[in-house]
Design an enzyme around this catalytic site. Sequence first.
Site, PDB file in Angstrom:
ATOM      1  N   SER A 204       0.887  -1.173   0.000  1.00 57.76           N
ATOM      2  CA  SER A 204       0.000   0.000   0.000  1.00 57.76           C
ATOM      3  C   SER A 204       0.919   1.215   0.000  1.00 57.76           C
ATOM      4  CB  SER A 204      -0.903   0.021   1.231  1.00 57.76           C
ATOM      5  OG  SER A 204      -1.688  -1.137   1.292  1.00 57.76           O
TER       6      SER A 204
ATOM      7  N   LYS B   6      -6.294   3.090  -2.588  1.00 58.37           N
ATOM      8  CA  LYS B   6      -6.096   2.263  -1.383  1.00 58.37           C
ATOM      9  C   LYS B   6      -5.991   3.156  -0.138  1.00 58.37           C
ATOM     10  CE  LYS B   6      -4.934  -1.048   1.404  1.00 58.37           C
ATOM     11  NZ  LYS B   6      -5.897  -2.048   1.869  1.00 58.37           N
TER      12      LYS B   6
ATOM     13  N   LYS C 152       0.271   5.000   8.365  1.00 57.22           N
ATOM     14  CA  LYS C 152       0.919   5.350   7.087  1.00 57.22           C
ATOM     15  C   LYS C 152      -0.117   5.607   5.997  1.00 57.22           C
ATOM     16  CE  LYS C 152       1.733   1.831   4.791  1.00 57.22           C
ATOM     17  NZ  LYS C 152       0.978   0.971   3.889  1.00 57.22           N
TER      18      LYS C 152
HETATM   19  P1  NDP Z   1       4.266  -6.829   7.926  1.00 62.50           P
HETATM   20  O1  NDP Z   1       4.843  -5.806   8.804  1.00 62.50           O
HETATM   21  O2  NDP Z   1       3.559  -8.001   8.504  1.00 62.50           O
HETATM   22  O3  NDP Z   1       5.407  -7.440   6.955  1.00 62.50           O
HETATM   23  C1  NDP Z   1       6.266  -6.603   6.267  1.00 62.50           C
HETATM   24  C2  NDP Z   1       7.157  -7.391   5.337  1.00 62.50           C
HETATM   25  O4  NDP Z   1       8.093  -6.510   4.730  1.00 62.50           O
HETATM   26  C3  NDP Z   1       7.988  -8.459   6.054  1.00 62.50           C
HETATM   27  O5  NDP Z   1       8.233  -9.509   5.137  1.00 62.50           O
HETATM   28  C4  NDP Z   1       9.265  -7.699   6.370  1.00 62.50           C
HETATM   29  O6  NDP Z   1      10.381  -8.539   6.522  1.00 62.50           O
HETATM   30  C5  NDP Z   1       9.419  -6.879   5.124  1.00 62.50           C
HETATM   31  N1  NDP Z   1      10.190  -5.651   5.322  1.00 62.50           N
HETATM   32  C6  NDP Z   1       9.971  -4.686   6.234  1.00 62.50           C
HETATM   33  N2  NDP Z   1      10.835  -3.670   6.053  1.00 62.50           N
HETATM   34  C7  NDP Z   1      11.629  -4.025   5.012  1.00 62.50           C
HETATM   35  C8  NDP Z   1      12.710  -3.402   4.357  1.00 62.50           C
HETATM   36  N3  NDP Z   1      13.155  -2.193   4.727  1.00 62.50           N
HETATM   37  N4  NDP Z   1      13.311  -4.058   3.336  1.00 62.50           N
HETATM   38  C9  NDP Z   1      12.880  -5.278   2.954  1.00 62.50           C
HETATM   39  N5  NDP Z   1      11.853  -5.927   3.535  1.00 62.50           N
HETATM   40  C10 NDP Z   1      11.231  -5.295   4.555  1.00 62.50           C
HETATM   41  O7  NDP Z   1       3.316  -6.054   6.911  1.00 62.50           O
HETATM   42  P2  NDP Z   1       2.046  -6.602   6.121  1.00 62.50           P
HETATM   43  O8  NDP Z   1       2.389  -7.855   5.419  1.00 62.50           O
HETATM   44  O9  NDP Z   1       0.855  -6.557   6.988  1.00 62.50           O
HETATM   45  O10 NDP Z   1       1.854  -5.401   5.056  1.00 62.50           O
HETATM   46  C11 NDP Z   1       2.610  -5.292   3.862  1.00 62.50           C
HETATM   47  C12 NDP Z   1       1.937  -4.222   2.991  1.00 62.50           C
HETATM   48  O11 NDP Z   1       0.610  -4.661   2.698  1.00 62.50           O
HETATM   49  C13 NDP Z   1       1.807  -2.860   3.695  1.00 62.50           C
HETATM   50  O12 NDP Z   1       1.970  -1.829   2.777  1.00 62.50           O
HETATM   51  C14 NDP Z   1       0.375  -2.905   4.246  1.00 62.50           C
HETATM   52  O13 NDP Z   1      -0.134  -1.595   4.418  1.00 62.50           O
HETATM   53  C15 NDP Z   1      -0.328  -3.683   3.148  1.00 62.50           C
HETATM   54  N6  NDP Z   1      -1.557  -4.376   3.562  1.00 62.50           N
HETATM   55  C16 NDP Z   1      -1.617  -5.160   4.691  1.00 62.50           C
HETATM   56  C17 NDP Z   1      -2.804  -5.791   5.043  1.00 62.50           C
HETATM   57  C18 NDP Z   1      -2.941  -6.652   6.258  1.00 62.50           C
HETATM   58  O14 NDP Z   1      -4.090  -7.061   6.582  1.00 62.50           O
HETATM   59  N7  NDP Z   1      -1.870  -7.015   6.970  1.00 62.50           N
HETATM   60  C19 NDP Z   1      -4.029  -5.610   4.222  1.00 62.50           C
HETATM   61  C20 NDP Z   1      -3.827  -4.853   3.024  1.00 62.50           C
HETATM   62  C21 NDP Z   1      -2.654  -4.233   2.726  1.00 62.50           C
HETATM   63  P3  NDP Z   1      10.796  -9.167   7.950  1.00 62.50           P
HETATM   64  O15 NDP Z   1      10.156 -10.531   7.971  1.00 62.50           O
HETATM   65  O16 NDP Z   1      12.260  -9.192   7.869  1.00 62.50           O
HETATM   66  O17 NDP Z   1      10.278  -8.234   9.003  1.00 62.50           O
END
Ligand code: NDP
Length: 302
Positions: free
Chosen positions: A97, A172, A241
């Site tokens: 997002s 979004k 965010k």
């Molecule tokens: P999480 O915090 O659960 O996971 C984030 C992911 O990104 C992890 O795999 C993390 O790796 C990785 N990550 C974080 N920072 C970095 C970085 N600097 N470089 C590389 N990898 C990184 O987030 P979500 O999965 O919940 O959300 C992901 C996206 O999807 C966001 O933009 C969110 O707004 C959107 N979203 C989420 C929903 C939800 O229900 N959860 C619904 C709809 C959209 P690591 O394992 O190392 O921490």
Amino acid sequence: MPRVAFLGLGAIGLPMARHLARPGHDLAVWNRTASNAEAFAADTGARLAATPAEAARDRDVVVTCLPVSRDVESLLGGADGLLATLQPGAVLVDCTSGDPATSRRMAAALAARGIGFLDAPVSGGVSGAEQGALTVMVGGDASTLERVRPVLECFGKKIVHCGEVGAGDALKAVNNALLAMHIWGTAEGLVALEKAGVKAEVALDVINTSSGRSNASMNLFPDRVVTRAFPRTFRLALLDKDVGIAADLAREQKITAPLLQITAELFRMAHTELGQDADHVEAAQVVERLGGAIIGGRGGAG
Ligand code: NDP
């Protein structure tokens, strides 16, 4: 089916990637914390990559799902970045997002090397991702979308072309700003009603057959707030965010949008108070603390 890499196996990325790891599909995965990707690869048979470049090297489509657009942008540059690794004709589909400005910057950098870009944020939550029933809102070339549609259809039930690059991000952000408003507004109303002697169960029963209902009142409050379950599925930090992106959009478009601006402030405050790991629905607890009542009436609000 194109050869796909999936980068970012977080709360929503992991169940999305699972649909791309079906038998007969060629999927490579990378996650910053390697152990999560190792477990996923062992479970599904996907190819485990040690770096984003290793995941992306021979791929037709790379899907990213990270917290913010800047995290994705940081994977592009350098000798081992996606810009240097992806072949012309490949497409980066960013399901983060994200924010429209960063998406437009990434699209321009990739286009200079003949690589396509789509912003493709999703809605439907973790349960929608598990069911392969997400809504995918896409910004970018319609023809690029058609090329990657079979990939999106693995986890998306409704795939909507919203406009140019950044349009998916903008839509979004506005959707999630509405979610935030519903959470905060429902919490304020229910705290006031608790103090006036109307129980949350009664209030929600009426609201949910009346014009004030929303996903928050129909699902989030009965399942997560009244029960005090507060499962952690979508971090408050990420909703903060999203509301910030929507408030920026309103400012950029020079519209008067006080509700968006105040919602952004409230969620920034809640995020600061509750920290990085809190779930988005826990924002209701800040309203309870400010109002001095617990929704559902269990215990004191301190
Ligand atoms: P999480 O915090 O659960 O996971 C984030 C992911 O990104 C992890 O795999 C993390 O790796 C990785 N990550 C974080 N920072 C970095 C970085 N600097 N470089 C590389 N990898 C990184 O987030 P979500 O999965 O919940 O959300 C992901 C996206 O999807 C966001 O933009 C969110 O707004 C959107 N979203 C989420 C929903 C939800 O229900 N959860 C619904 C709809 C959209 P690591 O394992 O190392 O921490």
